[in-house]
Design a protein around this motif. Structure first.
Motif, short mmCIF file in Angstrom:
data_model
loop_
_atom_site.label_atom_id
_atom_site.label_comp_id
_atom_site.label_asym_id
_atom_site.label_seq_id
_atom_site.Cartn_x
_atom_site.Cartn_y
_atom_site.Cartn_z
N ASP A 272 23.79 72.51 -1.64
CA ASP A 272 24.46 71.87 -0.50
C ASP A 272 23.60 70.73 0.04
O ASP A 272 24.07 69.61 0.25
N HIS B 49 32.40 66.85 -0.11
CA HIS B 49 32.59 67.47 1.22
C HIS B 49 34.00 67.27 1.74
O HIS B 49 34.49 68.08 2.53
N HIS C 62 30.16 77.77 1.31
CA HIS C 62 30.21 76.30 1.33
C HIS C 62 29.28 75.68 0.28
O HIS C 62 29.66 74.75 -0.43
FE LIG Z 1 27.48 70.70 3.10
#
Ligand SMILES: [Fe+2]
Length: 404
Positions: free
Chosen positions: A210, A280, A294
């Motif tokens: 991420d 995203h 996520h």
């Molecule tokens: Fe992110």
């Protein structure tokens, strides 16, 4: 010299930009023991928002509680499990509004920090949060908030540096939306890499991917500035050699964990100032549709989305486009091949991302129940405001198909 200047300006054409305020940063192993003195700057009563019991098992909760007591800060504790929903935020606001805390302390992953950020922002208003979420209600938050000290226990979302809190409701009518205001940036980011030493390999991989995705997307964003470029590239240099080792044989190496923690913080700064791309833009709708963490959503899309971006930029703007120069610079750093030209640099980047996807055993969207029949609705809801090239619906669907 004139030609060097012309070449530089071609690749680095300067546009107007804003750069928002950053939190005070307190970085270093063991510095969680300073949480009491940091909190006492804002008053004598704290609400401490934490995750599940891993903080207790590691002994870090005793350190936090001891530090607060030593600084004469009384506190309540609110635990967050999973990604925060508006209902959870409302429950905390109802439960802790009387007497109101002077400061909110968040110790946990991105979900904990986002929840705490929303609670800190809603406690002065004493109202339900949903009407203030972007794209959900039409409320305009005045920006009044309690000061927030954010101490991440994972190196990933960068929420400790950002001005928005992501809240979600999962399901077919689900959403993943932000509560956002310039004043919601935490007052202090307390970055103690020791808190991440017990982070399991799967979580380390998801969070690290991420952070890397956020750094890369903001680095190639049309809204990037010389400030975000410097920070994003520094973050990429820190995360890339440490990501795999932190998931395997160097999980307990403080230097390795320090690099990831600083990179994650930098990713929060750069995403807040330069925005993010199609990965995203898809992660929001996907996170509302399937229960995939996520970081794993970003990780699974990263290689395919970069491949599509690079292909379309090359077709539309030529092989010497400034964004391709940036992708190639990242490819050179990741592969240790400083002599590679732009084309080869981009290839090296894609090769490395493909290798990470395999080495980290990144799951596919289908593993979390996504079906081909879901894709059109997701494509329609995908954002790509700060993607370096506008992709059409077919391109976006093909990215998803490739990772189904
Ligand atoms: Fe992110």
């Amino acid at each position: 010299m004139e030609s060097a200047c012309a070449d530089f300006m071609k690749a680095n054409a300067m546009k107007p930009f804003d750069f928002y305020r950053c939190p005070r940063v307190v970085f270093g192993p063991g510095r969680i023991s300073e949480v009491g003195s940091l909190a006492s700057r804002y008053g004598s009563r704290a609400l401490v928002v934490t995750g599940s019991e891993s903080l207790d098992l590691s002994g870090n909760w005793d350190r936090i509680a001891g530090s607060l007591k030593a600084s004469s800060v009384t506190f309540d504790r609110f635990r967050v499990k999973g990604e925060p929903s508006p209902d959870l935020v409302d429950r905390a606001v109802r439960g802790f509004q009387e007497p109101s805390p002077d400061v909110v302390v968040a110790v946990g992953g991105g979900s904990v920090i986002d929840c705490a950020k929303a609670v800190a922002a809603m406690l002065p208003l004493r109202e339900p949060v949903a009407p203030y979420l972007e794209g959900v209600g039409d409320g305009h938050h005045p920006g009044t908030t309690l000061p927030l000290i954010a101490a991440p226990t994972t190196a990933g979302t960068g929420s400790e540096a950002t001005k928005n809190a992501v809240l979600s409701r999962v399901g077919t009518d689900g959403f993943k939306k932000s509560l956002r205001h310039d004043h919601f940036t935490p007052a202090c980011a307390l970055l103690d890499p020791g808190l991440t030493l017990d982070c399991p390999p799967r979580v380390t991989a998801a969070c690290g991917m991420d952070a890397f995705t956020q750094l890369l997307e903001s680095y190639v964003s049309p809204k990037a500035s010389p400030l975000t470029d410097a920070l994003a590239f520094s973050g990429i240099e820190h995360v890339s050699p440490c990501l795999l080792p932190a998931c395997t044989d160097r999980a307990h190496d403080l230097q390795c964990r320090s690099s990831l923690m600083v990179a994650a913080f930098l990713s929060g700064v750069t995403l807040a100032n330069a925005g993010l791309g199609v990965i995203h833009g898809l992660a929001g709708p996907l996170g509302a549709r399937i229960p995939m963490p996520h970081g794993m959503v970003c990780a699974t899309l990263l290689w395919e989305a970069c491949r599509t971006n690079i292909m379309r930029i090359r077709e539309q703007r030529g092989a010497d486009d400034a964004v391709l120069v940036k992708y190639a610079r990242v490819g050179r750093v990741l592969s240790g091949a400083p002599e590679a030209d732009v084309l080869r640099g981009c290839e090296l980047l894609l090769e490395k991302l493909e290798a990470w996807t395999g080495s980290l055993k990144i799951p596919r969207l289908g593993d979390y129940g996504l079906r081909e029949s879901d894709l059109d609705a997701l494509v329609a809801r995908a954002g790509q405001k700060a993607n370096p090239v506008q992709l059409d619906a077919t391109d976006v669907k093909e990215i998803l198909m490739a990772r189904l």
